[in-house]
Motif scaffolding. Sequence first.
Motif, short mmCIF file in Angstrom:
data_model
loop_
_atom_site.label_atom_id
_atom_site.label_comp_id
_atom_site.label_asym_id
_atom_site.label_seq_id
_atom_site.Cartn_x
_atom_site.Cartn_y
_atom_site.Cartn_z
N TRP A 370 -21.75 -3.23 77.59
CA TRP A 370 -21.76 -2.43 78.83
C TRP A 370 -20.97 -1.15 78.65
O TRP A 370 -21.44 -0.05 78.99
N TYR A 371 -19.79 -1.24 78.09
CA TYR A 371 -18.99 -0.04 77.85
C TYR A 371 -19.72 0.92 76.89
O TYR A 371 -19.78 2.14 77.13
N LEU A 372 -20.26 0.40 75.81
CA LEU A 372 -20.92 1.26 74.82
C LEU A 372 -22.21 1.86 75.37
O LEU A 372 -22.58 2.99 75.00
N ALA A 385 -29.15 4.23 74.38
CA ALA A 385 -28.55 3.48 75.48
C ALA A 385 -29.59 2.56 76.12
O ALA A 385 -29.32 1.38 76.41
N ARG A 386 -30.78 3.10 76.33
CA ARG A 386 -31.85 2.29 76.94
C ARG A 386 -32.19 1.09 76.04
O ARG A 386 -32.38 -0.03 76.52
N GLU A 387 -32.25 1.32 74.73
CA GLU A 387 -32.55 0.22 73.81
C GLU A 387 -31.46 -0.83 73.81
O GLU A 387 -31.73 -2.04 73.77
N LEU A 388 -30.21 -0.40 73.88
CA LEU A 388 -29.10 -1.35 73.95
C LEU A 388 -29.18 -2.17 75.23
O LEU A 388 -28.99 -3.40 75.21
N ALA A 389 -29.50 -1.51 76.35
CA ALA A 389 -29.64 -2.24 77.62
C ALA A 389 -30.78 -3.25 77.52
O ALA A 389 -30.63 -4.41 77.94
N PHE A 418 -21.19 -17.87 82.19
CA PHE A 418 -20.08 -16.96 81.95
C PHE A 418 -20.23 -15.71 82.80
O PHE A 418 -21.22 -14.99 82.71
N GLY A 419 -19.20 -15.45 83.60
CA GLY A 419 -19.29 -14.45 84.66
C GLY A 419 -19.55 -13.03 84.22
O GLY A 419 -20.40 -12.34 84.77
N TRP A 420 -18.81 -12.55 83.19
CA TRP A 420 -18.96 -11.12 82.92
C TRP A 420 -20.29 -10.77 82.26
O TRP A 420 -20.67 -9.60 82.21
N SER A 421 -21.02 -11.76 81.79
CA SER A 421 -22.35 -11.47 81.29
C SER A 421 -23.29 -11.04 82.42
O SER A 421 -24.36 -10.47 82.17
N SER A 422 -22.85 -11.28 83.68
CA SER A 422 -23.63 -10.79 84.83
C SER A 422 -23.59 -9.26 84.93
O SER A 422 -24.26 -8.69 85.79
N LEU A 423 -22.84 -8.60 84.06
CA LEU A 423 -22.91 -7.13 83.98
C LEU A 423 -24.32 -6.64 83.67
O LEU A 423 -24.61 -5.45 83.83
#
Length: 447
Positions: A370-372, A385-389, A418-423
């Motif tokens: 998410w940060y990257l 960025a789109r490919e990473l998403a 796991f909660g933060w994977s909901s990012l």
Amino acid sequence: MTSGTLPALPYVTASGAAATHALAALAANRRTGTTDHNVDYVFTCPSPDSYPFQWSWDSAFHAIALSRVDSRRATAEIDTLLRGVMSDGFLPHMLLWQKDLRSSATKDFRIALWKGWTSITIAPPVLVRAIERVYQVNGDRSWLRSVLPKVSGVFDWLHRYRALPDGLPVIHQPDESGLDSSSKYDEALGIAQAPIAEVAPRWHQAMRDLLERYEPGRQPTSGPMGDQAFHWVDVLFATIYADGLGTLSRLLNTAGYEDTAANVYARRSRQVTESLISRCWDDKAGLFWDVNLRTGEQRKIRTISSLFPILLEDVPDRLAQRVIDEHLLNPDRFWLPYPVPSVAADEPTFDPHFDSGAIFRGSSWVNLNWYLYWGLRARGRRESARELAYRTVRMTACSGMRECYDPISGRGQAAASFGWSSLVLDLIAAEDAGDSSSENRTAEAWR
């Protein structure tokens, strides 16, 4: 589907499945109650089975995800986290609101309790990034003004007690970076030659040994003592700290505080960034390295930390583009089928399949992706960025909300729900920004 592969889902199908998994985890991980001192809490635990209490940087990520579907609950997540800030500005890594969990937590996670109910350690200060995102959604200026004094106190505490003269923050335990068992710490912990099957038990023993190096009467401001003390400049922690200082400056301006207050944090952010470049940048390698302050040496092992300064606007674009082109997008290092691995694929300690049972040694993590993602966008690398998403959404769609993922197969690893994977909700919304119906469908599913 052959063994070791994930189905090639169309993006629309994958984003719908990922959102469904994310919403289910956020619902299952919600915790409410009242402490034995009559303090009400509402938060999202990282994982019901593995991590049932509140962790500060996890909660910040949870608030960002929640902002996409339930702004009131996102606000409550931040408000509960801020109740854990001490009068001097210290924000603990862990808040053990539930009294019945404190005993097991201190044993399972090797922590010393502070005030009887929190950890005595810190975590990367993601908090202010979360506040910015929640404010972007709720537009509540009075709420923003109400939370910023405490947030300023958190960053003032870090500046006062953890910053070197050049502004770089120092961590006193590997887990304060959030990267716990990363192999970049192996040498400092004395486990550099451990066989893969022995990495986890040796790391746990090294952490127990480290805790014994603190003097009796330890406080949050204390550091370990002796020749084997752990004093470390962590590039990931420093980047999040500098980013947080800059974000805090912006929010103070937005909330109408005097320019002098905002300028203080903007100046500190620039100083940290300048020091990152002067102390951690390696022009030959094209990367940023951590510094072991006990030896004064850069720790030259390629981990995801080395990529993080692309986030900082004061890092020259020449440096950031080298990091991106030579490392992040290099398929022999970090740009694997399900990026971004926490250790580069060409490092000897790369552990993609979680064979060691130790975290941050090769698996991919949604919070770091998410940060990257936002770093790539800020550097004009929209397609990457789109490919990473997309790849992040696909692996969560197929494997659910897991703590981390195999960067080659995309299979989930470690804790479930796991909660933060909901990012991924934030990544989906960012990618679908031109299609308001997509975000509306996600919000409707939540309700």
